[in-house]
Design a protein around this motif. Structure first.
Motif: not given
Length: 208
Positions: A8, A15, A56, A58-59, A62-63
């Motif tokens: 993580e 990112s 990165s 996708k994360s 999604e946020k």
């Protein structure tokens, strides 16, 4: 520290670097140095930079999706929803490196597909829902094609990243995006909506 924590941390650090400097400008060495670890450690969790970029992106998206859904639930009407989004995206675009989307499209096809998925299935859908809500509330006109306007707005966001049209040395990327948002909203607003926008503008002038 657990392996999950390390993974993580790598994604978070990568990112932030991608966001600030652009994807192509960030090397694996940069990510390792940012975390004070070796590249060998990074490769224990990711096969290559392409995988880090994809995860990165996708994360991040999604946020964004979760933020949008939360703010929609909190808003009192479609225009309030819009103002909340504008304030969020002001912060979003202020810190975004303009080359990021171009890097994705030209050099990271897997991550680009992730972006296109969210663009079509999440963000466009959310925009369409907002426009329908605004029409019901008398804030937006009811004489335009919602699908066409939604597609145009999605392309406006992407269009602002085109350095051939908007060279970075001549244009402020943040200002382009804000101009596009205002142009879009004014174009679909009723008199009631226009008055709300004018009041919002006046409140922003007082803040500055």
């Amino acid at each position: 520290m657990s392996k999950l924590d390390t993974k993580e941390r790598i994604i978070l650090a990568a990112s932030n670097l991608f966001w600030t400097y652009g994807i192509r400008n960030v090397k694996m060495d940069d990510i390792a140095n940012e975390l004070s670890i070796s590249k060998k450690t990074i490769y224990q969790f990711f096969k290559d930079k392409n995988e880090i970029v994809t995860i990165s992106v996708k994360s991040l998206l999604e946020k964004e999706r979760m933020f949008i859904e939360e703010k929609i639930e909190q808003s009192v009407d479609a225009m309030d929803e819009l103002f909340i989004s504008i304030e969020y995206f002001k912060k979003f675009f202020r810190t975004l490196n303009p080359s990021l989307l171009t890097d994705l499209e030209n050099h990271y096809p897997e991550a680009w597909e992730v972006y296109l998925y969210y663009k079509e299935s999440c963000f466009k859908y959310s925009l369409i829902s907002s426009m329908k809500r605004g029409i019901r509330e008398g804030i937006f006109r009811d004489d335009f094609d919602i699908e066409i306007m939604a597609r145009m707005r999605m392309q406006q966001v992407q269009f602002a990243f085109d350095s051939k049209v908007f060279p970075l040395q001549d244009f402020d990327f943040f200002e382009i995006q804000i101009q596009f948002i205002e142009h879009f909203v004014l174009g679909i607003s009723t008199i009631k909506g226009f008055e709300r926008i004018q009041a919002y503008r006046e409140s922003q002038k007082k803040k500055t």
